[in-house]
Design an enzyme around this catalytic site. Structure first.
Site, PDB file in Angstrom:
ATOM      1  N   HIS A 403      16.980  46.876 -41.597  1.00 18.52           N
ATOM      2  CA  HIS A 403      15.372  46.797 -41.572  1.00 18.52           C
ATOM      3  C   HIS A 403      14.599  45.775 -41.841  1.00 18.52           C
ATOM      4  O   HIS A 403      13.416  45.591 -41.965  1.00 18.52           O
ATOM      5  CB  HIS A 403      14.994  48.134 -42.824  1.00 18.52           C
ATOM      6  CG  HIS A 403      13.840  48.788 -42.494  1.00 18.52           C
ATOM      7  ND1 HIS A 403      12.939  48.724 -41.303  1.00 18.52           N
ATOM      8  CD2 HIS A 403      13.269  49.921 -42.896  1.00 18.52           C
ATOM      9  CE1 HIS A 403      12.098  49.267 -41.264  1.00 18.52           C
ATOM     10  NE2 HIS A 403      12.063  50.163 -42.222  1.00 18.52           N
ATOM     11  N   ASP A 407      12.318  47.026 -37.030  1.00 13.76           N
ATOM     12  CA  ASP A 407      11.089  47.863 -37.548  1.00 13.76           C
ATOM     13  C   ASP A 407      11.707  49.295 -36.929  1.00 13.76           C
ATOM     14  O   ASP A 407      12.429  49.404 -36.071  1.00 13.76           O
ATOM     15  CB  ASP A 407       9.901  47.654 -36.875  1.00 13.76           C
ATOM     16  CG  ASP A 407       9.336  46.190 -37.332  1.00 13.76           C
ATOM     17  OD1 ASP A 407       9.704  45.764 -38.447  1.00 13.76           O
ATOM     18  OD2 ASP A 407       8.602  45.706 -36.970  1.00 13.76           O
TER      19      ASP A 407
END
Length: 432
Positions: A403, A407
């Site tokens: 992450h 995204d």
């Protein structure tokens, strides 16, 4: 006779040390030139260390699990001639001479009277123990603690014994060492009545070799990578029908296809549109390196633990080529014959529990990659087609992403692309 010392050689991976995982010899064994002495584990593979001389093993550098520096003494062998370690050759002679000089003079035998008293003493000590009554177990009230000295409590804790299960024969029901002895030998009163003994044993298993490497890699991935995992349901009825038809026609000549080569093909197609998924993230340098080549790691369970052999350049392979390569790599990994090159260099990984399956998993990313695709159990489920429920073959895919550089929206787009390709397999064979 002389001592020949073999040092841990430079294995050629630019490493400074390696972990000793196994000895193939013991002190006193006779070895021949080229016999395997032991095995060490690097970050990538297990390496066997051969003997360069013939002779008798007289010294080993350590135990499995120890980390040995490259160039450090690995083993010493007694050989004919002078050997290559003069200091080690002279050391046993000096030690033997020192031992002989320091040996104490033999003691005179004790008088007959002292012997007879010594024999009688154990009998006198055993009489009170034999007459001690057995402890009756009194149920404890809620919140009541058993009475015992700190030494008894420490001994019980070390042995994993719950003192509430032990009957005390001391004053006011105090638990004595003799009560622990009786408990260990005969078990609690309930066990004596049922004939079943409580399991009190414990085992300490040293984490070494491949298992230690797996532990370190998993800890690194979970500690440094903030995972985001997306689970999506995929209707694989069409791709399963295609697979069955291809196997019926070509299995004899080209080999049998499983679902995995189709997933590999779908990944190749998906990363063309999202190259950021086929990448490695050097978080120390702050650089994401994207690759044109798609080198897919295939998580494989082996007797030594989980390994990830790599199918290279899957973008240039057909589904049959992918299938054959997966079979070859899996066999090499399970037999411990996979090379260091075959166990490194992946840019994205596939993981699957195989026939055991699962409804959903949360795969751990193979650091320093940024994405991993998990295949879950296939099952026939009723799906609504707009008019009625139809039995369809359905499978969940679980995909995890780093992450920090991926995204959530981009991760969802990637998963949906995989779903679309697997549900409409003809799209996987349409080239622009």
């Amino acid at each position: 006779m002389g001592i020949f010392t073999i040092t841990l050689p430079d294995i050629g991976e630019g490493i400074a040390e390696a972990e000793l995982t196994e000895w193939n010899v013991a002190i006193g064994d006779e070895v021949q030139d080229e016999d395997v002495l032991g095995t060490v584990m690097t970050d990538k593979a297990a390496v066997e260390i051969p003997s360069t001389v013939a002779g008798k093993v007289v010294w080993l550098c350590g135990e499995p699990g120890d980390v040995i520096a490259i160039g450090a003494k690995f083993i010493q062998i007694e050989v004919e001639g002078e050997g290559n370690d003069a200091a080690a050759t002279e050391a046993p002679k000096a030690a033997a001479a020192k031992t002989e000089a320091e040996a104490p003079a033999p003691e005179k035998p004790a008088p007959a009277k002292e012997k007879s008293e010594a024999k009688a003493q154990p009998q006198l000590q055993s009489q009170p123990q034999a007459s001690r009554p057995s402890a009756a177990h009194r149920p404890l009230a809620a919140g009541e603690k058993p009475l015992a000295s700190p030494a008894v409590r420490r001994r019980a804790q070390d042995a994993g014994i719950d003192l509430r299960m032990v009957g005390g024969s001391g004053p006011a029901g105090r638990i004595l060492h003799e009560d622990l002895d009786a408990y260990i030998e005969h078990g609690p009163p309930t066990a004596r009545q049922s004939g079943r003994m409580p399991a009190l044993g414990t085992r300490d298993i040293k984490v070494v070799g491949m298992r230690r490497r797996i532990a370190e890699k998993m800890a690194l991935s979970k500690a440094r990578i903030p995972h985001i995992t997306i689970v999506e349901e995929v209707d694989v009825t069409a791709v399963e029908e295609l697979r069955g038809q291809l196997n019926a026609v070509h299995a004899a000549g080209r080999g049998k296809l499983t679902l995995l080569p189709f997933v590999m093909r779908a990944i190749v197609m998906a990363v063309r549109e999202q190259p950021e998924m086929n990448a490695l993230y050097d978080d120390e340098a702050g650089v994401v390196r994207q690759y044109d080549a798609v080198h897919i790691g295939i998580a494989t369970q082996t007797p030594a633990g989980l390994t990830v052999p790599v199918a290279r350049h899957t973008e240039a392979r057909s589904v049959w080529d992918c299938a054959a390569e997966v079979v070859r790599l899996a066999e090499a990994a399970r037999e411990g014959k996979a090379s260091r090159e075959e166990l490194s260099g992946s840019t994205i990984t596939i993981t699957s529990l195989g026939p055991l399956g699962a409804i959903a998993t949360t795969p751990i990313i193979n650091h320093p990659e940024v994405a991993i695709v998990g295949i879950n159990k296939m099952a026939v489920r009723p799906l609504w087609d707009g008019k009625e429920f139809q039995p369809r073959k359905v499978m969940n895919i679980s995909c995890s992403f780093d992450h920090r550089v991926i995204d959530g929206w981009d991760a969802a787009v990637f998963v949906q692309k995989l779903k679309s390709l697997l549900e409409t397999p003809a799209l996987m064979f349409v080239e622009d």
